[in-house]
Motif scaffolding. Structure first.
Motif, short mmCIF file in Angstrom:
data_model
loop_
_atom_site.label_atom_id
_atom_site.label_comp_id
_atom_site.label_asym_id
_atom_site.label_seq_id
_atom_site.Cartn_x
_atom_site.Cartn_y
_atom_site.Cartn_z
N SER A 2 9.58 3.44 10.22
CA SER A 2 9.22 4.68 10.92
C SER A 2 8.15 5.46 10.15
CB SER A 2 10.47 5.54 11.13
OG SER A 2 11.03 5.88 9.87
N ALA A 3 8.18 5.36 8.83
CA ALA A 3 7.18 6.06 8.03
C ALA A 3 5.78 5.54 8.34
CB ALA A 3 7.48 5.90 6.54
N VAL A 4 5.68 4.23 8.56
CA VAL A 4 4.39 3.64 8.90
C VAL A 4 3.93 4.10 10.27
CG1 VAL A 4 3.17 1.47 9.34
CG2 VAL A 4 4.78 1.63 7.43
N ILE A 5 4.85 4.07 11.23
CA ILE A 5 4.49 4.45 12.61
C ILE A 5 4.11 5.93 12.66
CG2 ILE A 5 5.39 4.69 14.96
CD1 ILE A 5 7.17 2.25 14.37
N ASN A 6 4.90 6.76 11.98
CA ASN A 6 4.62 8.21 12.02
C ASN A 6 3.28 8.55 11.36
OD1 ASN A 6 7.07 8.63 13.27
ND2 ASN A 6 8.17 9.04 11.35
N ASN A 7 2.90 7.75 10.37
CA ASN A 7 1.65 8.03 9.64
C ASN A 7 0.53 7.05 9.99
OD1 ASN A 7 2.50 10.23 7.65
ND2 ASN A 7 4.08 8.69 7.31
N LEU A 8 0.68 6.40 11.13
CA LEU A 8 -0.32 5.42 11.53
C LEU A 8 -1.72 6.02 11.65
CD1 LEU A 8 -0.54 2.43 12.14
CD2 LEU A 8 -0.13 2.94 14.56
N PRO A 9 -1.87 7.26 12.19
CA PRO A 9 -3.24 7.83 12.25
C PRO A 9 -3.89 7.97 10.88
CG PRO A 9 -1.74 9.03 13.68
CD PRO A 9 -0.89 8.10 12.88
N VAL A 10 -3.08 8.28 9.86
CA VAL A 10 -3.64 8.40 8.50
C VAL A 10 -4.13 7.04 8.02
CG1 VAL A 10 -3.13 9.03 6.11
CG2 VAL A 10 -2.13 10.34 8.00
N LEU A 11 -3.32 6.01 8.25
CA LEU A 11 -3.71 4.66 7.82
C LEU A 11 -4.93 4.17 8.61
CD1 LEU A 11 -0.18 3.02 7.49
CD2 LEU A 11 -1.74 3.59 5.63
N LEU A 12 -4.96 4.48 9.90
CA LEU A 12 -6.11 4.06 10.71
C LEU A 12 -7.39 4.75 10.26
CD1 LEU A 12 -4.54 3.90 14.30
CD2 LEU A 12 -5.41 1.98 12.92
N ALA A 13 -7.27 6.03 9.89
CA ALA A 13 -8.45 6.76 9.40
C ALA A 13 -8.96 6.12 8.10
CB ALA A 13 -8.10 8.23 9.17
N ILE A 177 4.10 10.91 -0.60
CA ILE A 177 4.87 11.76 0.33
C ILE A 177 6.12 11.05 0.82
CG2 ILE A 177 4.78 12.96 2.56
CD1 ILE A 177 1.73 13.19 2.14
N GLU A 178 5.95 9.78 1.22
CA GLU A 178 7.07 8.98 1.74
C GLU A 178 7.56 8.04 0.65
OE1 GLU A 178 8.27 9.45 4.68
OE2 GLU A 178 6.70 10.45 5.83
N SER A 179 8.13 8.58 -0.39
CA SER A 179 8.52 7.77 -1.55
C SER A 179 9.64 6.78 -1.23
CB SER A 179 8.94 8.68 -2.71
OG SER A 179 9.99 9.54 -2.30
N ASP A 180 10.38 7.01 -0.15
CA ASP A 180 11.47 6.10 0.23
C ASP A 180 10.97 4.91 1.05
OD1 ASP A 180 13.30 7.73 -1.04
OD2 ASP A 180 13.73 8.89 0.78
N ALA A 181 9.70 4.95 1.41
CA ALA A 181 9.18 3.88 2.27
C ALA A 181 7.94 3.23 1.64
CB ALA A 181 8.85 4.45 3.64
N VAL A 182 8.02 3.01 0.32
CA VAL A 182 6.87 2.46 -0.40
C VAL A 182 6.52 1.06 0.10
CG1 VAL A 182 6.03 1.68 -2.64
CG2 VAL A 182 7.28 3.83 -2.46
N ILE A 183 7.54 0.20 0.20
CA ILE A 183 7.28 -1.20 0.57
C ILE A 183 6.68 -1.33 1.98
CG2 ILE A 183 8.37 -3.44 1.01
CD1 ILE A 183 10.24 -2.87 -1.32
N PRO A 184 7.26 -0.69 3.01
CA PRO A 184 6.63 -0.80 4.34
C PRO A 184 5.20 -0.28 4.36
CG PRO A 184 8.85 0.09 4.54
CD PRO A 184 8.53 0.06 3.08
N ILE A 185 4.93 0.79 3.64
CA ILE A 185 3.57 1.35 3.63
C ILE A 185 2.60 0.40 2.94
CG2 ILE A 185 2.14 3.21 2.70
CD1 ILE A 185 4.53 5.09 3.13
#
Length: 215
Positions: A2-13, A177-185
């Motif tokens: 969910s961390a990846v999906i929620n921050n997808l615009p940041v990754l896409l940018a 920011i999302e320290s609990d979701a390091v691996i998925p990010i």
């Protein structure tokens, strides 16, 4: 996930910035590399020496040193440019040496009779190189050129350490920011790079087979 999906615009940018950095740098480096290759096979000793010194010096220097020079050395010389243009300059200048060697190997693979035939119809060195030798040389070195492109793509991540908001920089910011979701990010970041490198690798393999069949 969910961390990846929620921050997808940041990754896409970040991915968009990386893609622009890679494509602009590769285009400039290729043009500069072709010019350097022409100088290396030129009958003018001064041009040969200048191009050889450039290639040998740049190939032995770490990429990060070139980045440091572009971002901190140029301002000392009175040349002030932004982070993104500086990163483009660093990658272009560095990888031009590798593109040059790939193109030069292609030029050397063209039979000397081709250049002699071009000169026999009145073409000078520059015309023979441009209209006869280079078209044949570039066709045979497309796979090596794409290999250099893949290497440039991976080196573009260095720009994250120098203030360019590209993919790895965006990933690093998200990880804090999302320290609990390091691996998925990190996996998402890797997937974005694979979107560039895997098609380039497949294209290189396909073109290599096509050129081999044509021969």
């Amino acid at each position: 996930m969910s961390a990846v999906i929620n921050n997808l615009p940041v990754l896409l940018a970040g991915f968009g910035t990386s893609l622009a950095l890679i494509l602009v740098s590769a285009a400039i480096a290729l043009l500069l590399g072709v010019a350097l290759a022409g100088m290396r096979v030129s009958p003018v000793p001064l041009l040969q020496t200048a191009a050889t010194c450039y290639v040998e010096c740049l190939r032995t220097v770490p990429t990060a040193v070139i980045f440091f020079f572009a971002l901190f050395g140029l301002p000392q010389m009175g040349v002030r440019i932004g982070f993104f243009p500086a990163a483009v300059a660093a990658l272009s200048v560095y990888y031009a040496a590798f593109f040059c060697e790939a193109v030069r190997s292609g030029i050397n693979s063209v039979p000397t009779g081709q250049a002699e035939a071009a000169r026999s119809i009145g073409l000078e060195f520059r015309g023979a190189l441009r209209f006869v030798v280079l078209p044949q040389a570039l066709r045979s070195v497309i796979p090596p050129l794409l290999n250099v492109f893949v290497a440039l793509t991976k080196s573009s991540a260095i720009a994250s350490a120098f203030g360019v908001a590209e993919l790895l920089a965006s990933t690093t910011a998200l990880v804090t920011i999302e320290s609990d979701a390091v691996i998925p990010i990190l996996l998402a970041c890797s997937a974005f790079y694979l979107v560039i490198t895997i098609p380039a690798g497949l294209l290189a393999e396909r073109l290599e087979k096509k050129v081999a069949v044509a021969r």
